[in-house]
Scaffold this active site. Sequence first.
Site, mmCIF file in Angstrom:
data_model
loop_
_atom_site.group_PDB
_atom_site.id
_atom_site.type_symbol
_atom_site.label_atom_id
_atom_site.label_comp_id
_atom_site.label_asym_id
_atom_site.label_seq_id
_atom_site.Cartn_x
_atom_site.Cartn_y
_atom_site.Cartn_z
ATOM 1 N N VAL A 23 0.846 -1.201 0.000
ATOM 2 C CA VAL A 23 0.000 0.000 0.000
ATOM 3 C C VAL A 23 0.881 1.252 0.000
ATOM 4 C CG1 VAL A 23 -1.612 1.372 1.401
ATOM 5 C CG2 VAL A 23 -2.011 -1.074 1.078
ATOM 6 N N LYS A 26 2.589 1.742 -3.447
ATOM 7 C CA LYS A 26 1.604 2.096 -4.477
ATOM 8 C C LYS A 26 1.126 3.529 -4.272
ATOM 9 C CE LYS A 26 0.029 -2.568 -5.429
ATOM 10 N NZ LYS A 26 -1.097 -3.499 -5.514
ATOM 11 N N ARG A 47 5.024 -10.538 -1.808
ATOM 12 C CA ARG A 47 4.617 -11.900 -1.429
ATOM 13 C C ARG A 47 5.275 -12.289 -0.105
ATOM 14 N NH1 ARG A 47 8.980 -13.174 -0.270
ATOM 15 N NH2 ARG A 47 10.714 -13.993 -1.464
ATOM 16 N N GLU A 141 12.688 -7.798 2.445
ATOM 17 C CA GLU A 141 13.602 -7.504 1.331
ATOM 18 C C GLU A 141 12.849 -6.749 0.243
ATOM 19 O OE1 GLU A 141 16.814 -10.203 -0.755
ATOM 20 O OE2 GLU A 141 14.888 -10.544 -1.723
ATOM 21 N N GLU A 156 14.017 -16.723 -15.967
ATOM 22 C CA GLU A 156 15.126 -17.523 -15.447
ATOM 23 C C GLU A 156 14.695 -18.272 -14.189
ATOM 24 O OE1 GLU A 156 19.007 -18.147 -13.262
ATOM 25 O OE2 GLU A 156 17.174 -17.162 -12.615
ATOM 26 N N HIS A 157 13.930 -17.593 -13.334
ATOM 27 C CA HIS A 157 13.455 -18.200 -12.090
ATOM 28 C C HIS A 157 12.562 -19.398 -12.395
ATOM 29 C CE1 HIS A 157 11.489 -18.593 -8.169
ATOM 30 N NE2 HIS A 157 12.510 -17.919 -7.678
HETATM 31 P P1 0O2 Z 1 -3.115 -1.949 -11.018
HETATM 32 O O1 0O2 Z 1 -4.072 -0.839 -10.940
HETATM 33 O O2 0O2 Z 1 -3.567 -3.073 -11.911
HETATM 34 O O3 0O2 Z 1 -1.725 -1.506 -11.303
HETATM 35 P P2 0O2 Z 1 -3.192 -8.513 -3.773
HETATM 36 O O4 0O2 Z 1 -3.978 -9.174 -4.886
HETATM 37 O O5 0O2 Z 1 -3.906 -7.363 -3.130
HETATM 38 O O6 0O2 Z 1 -2.614 -9.470 -2.800
HETATM 39 P P3 0O2 Z 1 -1.717 -7.099 -5.693
HETATM 40 O O7 0O2 Z 1 -0.607 -6.160 -5.504
HETATM 41 O O8 0O2 Z 1 -2.992 -6.554 -6.202
HETATM 42 O O9 0O2 Z 1 -1.927 -7.887 -4.379
HETATM 43 O O10 0O2 Z 1 -1.285 -8.270 -6.650
HETATM 44 P P4 0O2 Z 1 0.153 -8.732 -7.003
HETATM 45 O O11 0O2 Z 1 -0.061 -9.956 -7.842
HETATM 46 O O12 0O2 Z 1 1.043 -8.795 -5.848
HETATM 47 O O13 0O2 Z 1 0.664 -7.537 -7.883
HETATM 48 C C1 0O2 Z 1 0.256 -7.416 -9.155
HETATM 49 C C2 0O2 Z 1 0.153 -5.946 -9.428
HETATM 50 O O14 0O2 Z 1 1.215 -5.629 -10.307
HETATM 51 C C3 0O2 Z 1 -1.140 -5.656 -10.122
HETATM 52 O O15 0O2 Z 1 -1.464 -4.302 -9.914
HETATM 53 C C4 0O2 Z 1 -0.752 -5.827 -11.563
HETATM 54 O O16 0O2 Z 1 -1.578 -5.078 -12.415
HETATM 55 C C5 0O2 Z 1 0.659 -5.268 -11.549
HETATM 56 N N1 0O2 Z 1 1.476 -5.827 -12.629
HETATM 57 C C6 0O2 Z 1 1.913 -7.085 -12.783
HETATM 58 N N2 0O2 Z 1 2.655 -7.202 -13.882
HETATM 59 C C7 0O2 Z 1 2.684 -5.967 -14.446
HETATM 60 C C8 0O2 Z 1 3.307 -5.442 -15.607
HETATM 61 O O17 0O2 Z 1 4.004 -6.120 -16.360
HETATM 62 N N3 0O2 Z 1 3.114 -4.096 -15.832
HETATM 63 C C9 0O2 Z 1 2.376 -3.308 -15.008
HETATM 64 N N4 0O2 Z 1 2.241 -2.007 -15.280
HETATM 65 N N5 0O2 Z 1 1.775 -3.793 -13.915
HETATM 66 C C10 0O2 Z 1 1.930 -5.109 -13.637
HETATM 67 P P5 0O2 Z 1 -2.688 -3.885 -9.008
HETATM 68 O O18 0O2 Z 1 -2.198 -3.752 -7.618
HETATM 69 O O19 0O2 Z 1 -3.829 -4.834 -9.211
HETATM 70 O O20 0O2 Z 1 -3.064 -2.475 -9.526
HETATM 71 P P1 0O2 Z 2 11.989 -16.391 -4.290
HETATM 72 O O1 0O2 Z 2 11.063 -15.952 -3.262
HETATM 73 O O2 0O2 Z 2 11.560 -17.641 -4.983
HETATM 74 O O3 0O2 Z 2 12.360 -15.303 -5.235
HETATM 75 P P2 0O2 Z 2 22.149 -16.592 -2.337
HETATM 76 O O4 0O2 Z 2 20.899 -17.217 -2.940
HETATM 77 O O5 0O2 Z 2 22.745 -17.406 -1.267
HETATM 78 O O6 0O2 Z 2 23.122 -16.112 -3.393
HETATM 79 P P3 0O2 Z 2 20.406 -15.032 -0.789
HETATM 80 O O7 0O2 Z 2 20.724 -14.887 0.632
HETATM 81 O O8 0O2 Z 2 19.334 -15.979 -1.187
HETATM 82 O O9 0O2 Z 2 21.734 -15.298 -1.612
HETATM 83 O O10 0O2 Z 2 19.986 -13.607 -1.198
HETATM 84 P P4 0O2 Z 2 19.962 -12.965 -2.620
HETATM 85 O O11 0O2 Z 2 21.072 -13.416 -3.440
HETATM 86 O O12 0O2 Z 2 19.857 -11.534 -2.348
HETATM 87 O O13 0O2 Z 2 18.643 -13.534 -3.273
HETATM 88 C C1 0O2 Z 2 17.395 -13.272 -2.782
HETATM 89 C C2 0O2 Z 2 16.398 -13.246 -3.915
HETATM 90 O O14 0O2 Z 2 16.946 -12.583 -5.044
HETATM 91 C C3 0O2 Z 2 16.010 -14.587 -4.450
HETATM 92 O O15 0O2 Z 2 15.017 -15.126 -3.669
HETATM 93 C C4 0O2 Z 2 15.480 -14.241 -5.819
HETATM 94 O O16 0O2 Z 2 14.203 -13.666 -5.730
HETATM 95 C C5 0O2 Z 2 16.453 -13.179 -6.238
HETATM 96 N N1 0O2 Z 2 17.580 -13.787 -6.960
HETATM 97 C C6 0O2 Z 2 18.851 -13.886 -6.543
HETATM 98 N N2 0O2 Z 2 19.621 -14.465 -7.467
HETATM 99 C C7 0O2 Z 2 18.818 -14.743 -8.521
HETATM 100 C C8 0O2 Z 2 19.031 -15.358 -9.805
HETATM 101 O O17 0O2 Z 2 20.128 -15.760 -10.179
HETATM 102 N N3 0O2 Z 2 17.938 -15.472 -10.622
HETATM 103 C C9 0O2 Z 2 16.705 -15.037 -10.255
HETATM 104 N N4 0O2 Z 2 15.697 -15.186 -11.116
HETATM 105 N N5 0O2 Z 2 16.481 -14.476 -9.028
HETATM 106 C C10 0O2 Z 2 17.518 -14.325 -8.192
HETATM 107 P P5 0O2 Z 2 14.766 -16.697 -3.617
HETATM 108 O O18 0O2 Z 2 15.335 -17.210 -2.342
HETATM 109 O O19 0O2 Z 2 15.196 -17.359 -4.857
HETATM 110 O O20 0O2 Z 2 13.241 -16.808 -3.416
#
Ligand code: 0O2
Ligand code: 0O2
Length: 271
Positions: A23, A26, A47, A141, A156-157
């Site tokens: 909140v 945003k 999340r 974080e 990649e994830h």
């Molecule tokens: P708006 O007005 O659509 O921007 P909640 O459902 O309450 O737990 P939240 O934040 O609504 O949580 O959902 P989530 O999945 O954590 O966050 C998604 C938010 O990021 C949504 O916005 C999506 O519209 C926005 N989003 C995801 N991908 C993209 C993207 O590629 N581009 C843009 N511009 N927005 C993206 P809100 O919060 O529904 O509001």
């Molecule tokens: P989630 O929730 O699935 O994203 P380490 O992993 O030991 O190097 P540490 O302590 O995990 O280090 O912290 P770091 O490196 O800051 O990473 C924390 C988060 O950063 C990760 O969460 C990812 O979200 C993102 N991240 C870090 N490295 C990469 C990567 O190589 N690729 C992608 N796609 N994301 C990355 P988690 O734990 O993966 O959880």
Amino acid sequence: MMDGRDWAKFLLPYEQAVEELKVKFKTLRNELRSREEYSPIEFVTGRVKRISTILEKAKKLNVPMDQLEKGIEDIAGIRIMCQFVEDIEKLSELIRQREDMSIVYIKDYIANYKASGYRSFHIIIEYPVQTSLGMKRVLAEIQIRTLAMNFWATIEHSLNYKYKESLPDEISERLRRAAEAAFLLDKEMSNIREEIVESQRLFIDKSNLVSKVLSDIQQLYFYHRVREAAQFQLKFNELWESDELWNLSELSAEIEAAIARAKRESAKGQS
Ligand code: 0O2
Ligand code: 0O2
């Protein structure tokens, strides 16, 4: 309940922190959009880490079960996406200035990108949540990244998730190259942006100069310099029609000199 812990209760303050932080960021985005017409925040997501991944991470980092709160820093995670790399610095400055959260430390995976190719700016914060049992400080974080970095990291994830540790070398190499391409895309977008800002500035300068020249010509009429004023008007029309407005500053200087002469002579005439 692996260690007899009530996980739902354990995660409550983290859920609250994620909701509140979403909140707040945003709201910051909307506030900046209405105040400055531009916000370094494109969108915000958040999340709470799943229990299974908390446990996996604790195992990987050798964090004892009674130390999860300190040992796992991203149980609460906020992700903020920006359009341009420059926005990341602006945003981290805004976070630094806030009084409702404090920065514990920063991991700059943009300057020091990971071997995988991963780029993102991480800020570990301490955030106080007000619960019915009183105030509780939790770690969270904040990952800040551009849309291109996010596109790469998301794909990649999901590949890493699917293949676990066994991503074929060739795919890892291609992902590293894709990360480089995303980095170049960000750089090119920043250059384009700078050029747009610069051309907007030039456009404003030009339209200010046009207004100045026209009102200076009016001034000459005020000093009864009708012939001179008409000549300058003619010159202006020529420049305007031939689209050679870059010569306008020269014309503007000439008109200013003519006004100064007219003022001097008018002062002499009065004395
Ligand atoms: P708006 O007005 O659509 O921007 P909640 O459902 O309450 O737990 P939240 O934040 O609504 O949580 O959902 P989530 O999945 O954590 O966050 C998604 C938010 O990021 C949504 O916005 C999506 O519209 C926005 N989003 C995801 N991908 C993209 C993207 O590629 N581009 C843009 N511009 N927005 C993206 P809100 O919060 O529904 O509001
Ligand atoms: P989630 O929730 O699935 O994203 P380490 O992993 O030991 O190097 P540490 O302590 O995990 O280090 O912290 P770091 O490196 O800051 O990473 C924390 C988060 O950063 C990760 O969460 C990812 O979200 C993102 N991240 C870090 N490295 C990469 C990567 O190589 N690729 C992608 N796609 N994301 C990355 P988690 O734990 O993966 O959880």
